[in-house]
Enzyme design. Sequence first.
Site, PDB file in Angstrom:
ATOM      1  N   GLU A 303       1.541   6.581 -10.586  1.00 22.20           N
ATOM      2  CA  GLU A 303      -0.097   7.202 -10.662  1.00 22.20           C
ATOM      3  C   GLU A 303      -0.059   8.081 -12.030  1.00 22.20           C
ATOM      4  OE1 GLU A 303      -1.478   9.676  -7.452  1.00 22.20           O
ATOM      5  OE2 GLU A 303      -2.157   8.282  -6.390  1.00 22.20           O
ATOM      6  N   HIS A 347      23.268  -3.502   0.495  1.00 24.10           N
ATOM      7  CA  HIS A 347      23.301  -4.590   1.188  1.00 24.10           C
ATOM      8  C   HIS A 347      22.025  -5.315   1.072  1.00 24.10           C
ATOM      9  CE1 HIS A 347      27.300  -3.571   2.928  1.00 24.10           C
ATOM     10  NE2 HIS A 347      26.803  -2.437   2.240  1.00 24.10           N
ATOM     11  N   LYS A 455     -11.406   3.200  -2.789  1.00 23.30           N
ATOM     12  CA  LYS A 455     -12.168   4.162  -2.263  1.00 23.30           C
ATOM     13  C   LYS A 455     -13.430   3.879  -2.167  1.00 23.30           C
ATOM     14  CE  LYS A 455      -9.207   8.284  -3.070  1.00 23.30           C
ATOM     15  NZ  LYS A 455      -8.989   9.501  -3.842  1.00 23.30           N
TER      16      LYS A 455
END
Length: 488
Positions: A303, A347, A455
């Site tokens: 951000e 892994h 939004k």
Amino acid sequence: MSLKFDFNNMFRSSVGDHGVSQEDVNEILPDAQKAASHLKKIISNPKARVKLNLEWAKLPEQSKADIEQIQKLGQGISKKYENVIFLGIGGSYLGLKAAQDALCLPYYNEFQSLRKKSPRIYFEGNNLDPDTLKTLLKNINPRKTFVVVISKSGETTETKAALMLVEAWLKAGVGVKYGRQILAITDAESGSLHKRVAAEQQKDALSFRSFPLLKGVGGRFSEFNMGLLHLAIVGVNISDLFAGAKEMFARCSQDDILKNPAYMYALLHVILYRKKAKSLAILMPFSQGLKSTADWYVQLLAESIGKKYHRKVLASADGGEDWLSDKDYLFAKGRTPISAAGTNDLHSIQQNNIEGENNKVVTFIRVEKFKTDLKIPGKNDLLSGKSFSQLMQLAQEATEWALVRESRPNCTIIMPEVDAFNWGALLFFFEMATAFEGELQNVNAFDQPGVEGYKNYMYYKLGKPGISQAVAESIKNNPLVKNPEYIL
Ligand code: PA5
């Protein structure tokens, strides 16, 4: 003992052509000096700090009296309730979750002996998936539950929706005085949650008590503000946390960039990004408890630095600066952060780290002393007599070696132990490094305009009043194209 930073494997001397050369460092140093002076100028000016959202740099200096007040509030909640639900998302959640996992023992919620007298902790309002909240509310007793809602704006859909549900649940379970079991951490002056708090408190001073967010501190930089009540509830010593952060502030304020760990971290990554196309930033703590801290860092870097436009710095009427998004100066870049954990991800993502595209830098966090340890029994196996922490450290060293063998740049943060002091220092280090990276890349590291797109779309579809004409038109005229041919 404090954190150490090993940058050896970022250089050509370790990883050959894929690393940083001395010439690369010399080349960027003049810009880095300017960036450091600018950051210092803003941080040392109280007005500029607040206006430009850098007040986080001073959070560790909160007074003893303030800390005691928060610890007392937390202890009061802790004594009275069996469960505390924290509602919040993004910067209003990730720091708390990181603290919970780093500073409390694993399986904290499962075993009372680990929690001592503290309540179970739940995090909600960080997703719109109905299953978690529904299951939680079905299985805990509202009379024994306290709710802390954290939202700077008070408008965030996830948090707001969760609060509305939790309120109805509390009201049904405890009656009209349910508001006494809610505390809001929100902006001290504005926003819908702030207004709600004011209205509730007029009716009943004990309802919707609140704890203000300080001015000039954005969500992702606010663990040392909005996260404090959570720390107090689970019994972490806030002064220790601040002591670690303050020590790191001193280390990261020194003018000699080559000795400044946060500035070196940012500078070396920026060189590798610009010159060697290392666009992925993998943070891989070798500690299960620090995995959520890596998640916190993902938000911090993504951000703060992933921006469409460069920053335009203008002189303001008050003698300070204004930072604008420079629409004529496209950036559209930023290293992409990924969180991983050793040894689990050896892994998994490690195969790609070692043999996939050489486009990443791995940062390890190596813990010198774990909270506990285990010795492997027996005599006849090569593992017999070894401790888990010994194997963990060996695995980290082995991973580092394997990356170096394949010319993959990496660096290691060495953490003496995961306690409040060192964790406070770690967070502060990353915050300083990110602020400095913003300066080097000339972007505003303290806003997040890109989060608004989804939004706005949701608000438009939900019919929220006050949506600007331009936003409404752009959504109406550019619907998502769903060609049936491409839906199989
Ligand atoms: O870093 C930020 O500012 C954001 O991630 C916010 O914390 C997040 O969007 C939540 O916002 P609010 O606290 O207003 O609910």
